[in-house]
Design a protein around this motif. Structure first.
Motif, PDB file in Angstrom:
ATOM      1  N   SER A  88       5.818  -6.149   1.375  1.00 52.66           N
ATOM      2  CA  SER A  88       6.071  -4.837   0.873  1.00 52.66           C
ATOM      3  C   SER A  88       5.011  -3.798   1.441  1.00 52.66           C
ATOM      4  N   LYS A  89       3.698  -4.467   2.027  1.00 49.03           N
ATOM      5  CA  LYS A  89       2.827  -3.486   2.582  1.00 49.03           C
ATOM      6  C   LYS A  89       2.065  -2.611   1.281  1.00 49.03           C
ATOM      7  N   ILE A  90       2.002  -3.318   0.304  1.00 44.28           N
ATOM      8  CA  ILE A  90       1.236  -2.540  -1.030  1.00 44.28           C
ATOM      9  C   ILE A  90       0.053  -2.791  -0.665  1.00 44.28           C
ATOM     10  N   PRO A  91      -0.890  -1.734  -0.850  1.00 42.57           N
ATOM     11  CA  PRO A  91      -2.204  -1.588  -0.544  1.00 42.57           C
ATOM     12  C   PRO A  91      -2.986  -2.947  -1.182  1.00 42.57           C
ATOM     13  N   MET A  92      -3.894  -3.274  -0.582  1.00 37.89           N
ATOM     14  CA  MET A  92      -4.782  -4.748  -1.196  1.00 37.89           C
ATOM     15  C   MET A  92      -5.498  -4.597  -2.340  1.00 37.89           C
ATOM     16  N   ARG A  93      -5.905  -3.139  -2.377  1.00 38.68           N
ATOM     17  CA  ARG A  93      -6.814  -2.722  -3.567  1.00 38.68           C
ATOM     18  C   ARG A  93      -5.853  -2.805  -4.760  1.00 38.68           C
ATOM     19  N   VAL A  94      -4.523  -2.923  -4.725  1.00 38.52           N
ATOM     20  CA  VAL A  94      -3.873  -2.477  -5.821  1.00 38.52           C
ATOM     21  C   VAL A  94      -3.503  -3.941  -6.635  1.00 38.52           C
ATOM     22  N   TRP A  95      -3.337  -4.821  -5.795  1.00 35.53           N
ATOM     23  CA  TRP A  95      -2.986  -6.218  -6.138  1.00 35.53           C
ATOM     24  C   TRP A  95      -3.965  -7.479  -6.041  1.00 35.53           C
ATOM     25  N   LYS A  96      -4.923  -6.977  -5.261  1.00 34.24           N
ATOM     26  CA  LYS A  96      -5.941  -8.046  -4.863  1.00 34.24           C
ATOM     27  C   LYS A  96      -6.676  -8.727  -6.367  1.00 34.24           C
ATOM     28  N   GLN A  97      -6.960  -7.817  -7.149  1.00 31.27           N
ATOM     29  CA  GLN A  97      -7.766  -8.282  -8.129  1.00 31.27           C
ATOM     30  C   GLN A  97      -6.999  -9.095  -9.274  1.00 31.27           C
ATOM     31  N   GLN A  98      -5.883  -8.485  -9.484  1.00 30.92           N
ATOM     32  CA  GLN A  98      -4.841  -9.302 -10.544  1.00 30.92           C
ATOM     33  C   GLN A  98      -4.402 -10.586  -9.951  1.00 30.92           C
TER      34      GLN A  98
END
Length: 307
Positions: A61-71
């Protein structure tokens, strides 16, 4: 406490708009139910495939990594820790072993007890099946413990990450519009669908406000540099009670502001006020995705059942 704002729990990603954002919310809701319901009574390959497909869907989906990386990192760490603990723990399966060979005869004499040596013939096993997979000292990994570990770790990751991904790419108004469209036939049975959907919309909008208030109180306490060790248990409890009371007061103030904003805009009640949701329209890509989800359910029924 900044982690409450960095983790997208109940938050909607407005920018950038990915192809998941453009999908019909009813299709996304059906996909969420597919991820949540198909692992029930499923075998190990299916549960692992569902968890891996969530990761692949996030990357595609090319969601920015900063959004899902931590969770995602925290959930994967929790899942692997659960897998390791459950795998090396005792499986709790007590098997009663009954010898197939006859009990060796015991010859009792006056001096000592002589036990006849049993048969030492080793027969070839008909199948390569082995209940104990690996054993080193007191650590034993069995098939049941491995199955339990895989089941728990995949369910933890799937049930926590799938709703988060759904809320990340679906606006609260789209969710409520999809639910109102799906349960519209219940209006003939006098079910207040509009009131239920409106309550759900306000609840989804209120979740980020709660996280923001908790973060503000945490920052206020951190700036005061309180030495908790010198306060003692009694005074520490008093401070926490004051913080809880302040949090509840702030939430009631936010709720009153929301109610005032609705009254200013002329909203009286769902029965008299026209509630306009987002227009829903199925596009060709939505129909193709719906066919794919139906195919996934078919594969689950025929090949994904638990052995």
């Amino acid at each position: 406490m900044d982690i409450l704002r960095s983790l997208p729990i109940g938050l909607y990603l407005e920018q950038p708009i990915t192809w998941l954002h453009r999908l019909d919310p009813r299709i996304k809701l059906f996909g969420l139910l597919t991820f949540l319901l198909t692992p029930i009574q499923a075998n190990e390959p299916w549960r692992i495939a569902i968890a891996i497909s969530l990761i692949i869907l996030t990357l595609a989906s090319k969601i920015p990594m900063r959004v899902w990386k931590q969770q995602m990192g925290i959930l994967l760490l929790l899942a692997f820790m659960t897998l390791a603990i459950a795998t090396i723990s005792p499986d709790g399966f007590n098997a009663t072993v009954q010898p197939r060979r006859p009990i060796p005869e015991v010859n009792i004499s006056n001096d000592k007890t002589v036990i006849a040596s049993p048969l030492t013939l080793k027969l070839q096993q008909p199948t390569p099946y082995n209940y104990v997979i690996w054993k080193a000292g007191s650590i034993t990994i069995t098939r049941k413990s491995r199955e339990l570990g895989v089941r728990v770790c995949t369910l933890i990751f799937t049930y926590l990450y799938a709703p988060t991904l759904f809320l990340l790419v679906t606006a609260p108004e789209e969710i409520t519009a999809a639910i109102a469209s799906i349960f519209a036939p219940l209006k003939f049975f006098k079910v207040p669908i509009t009131e239920v959907v409106l309550t759900l919309t306000l609840a989804l909008r209120f979740v980020p406000l709660v996280l923001e208030e908790v973060q503000n109180l945490a920052r206020a306490m951190r700036t005061r540099s309180i030495n908790w060790k010198r306060l003692g248990f009694k005074r520490t409890t008093q401070i926490w009670l004051i913080l809880a009371e302040r949090l509840i007061d702030n939430l009631f103030i936010r709720a009153e502001q929301t109610a005032s904003a609705m009254q200013v805009r002329g909203f009286t009640s769902p029965n008299t006020h026209l509630v306009v949701w987002n227009p829903l329209k199925l596009l060709p890509r939505d129909i193709l995705l719906l066919i794919l989800l139906v195919g996934i359910w078919g594969v689950r029924v025929y090949y994904g059942n638990e052995f």
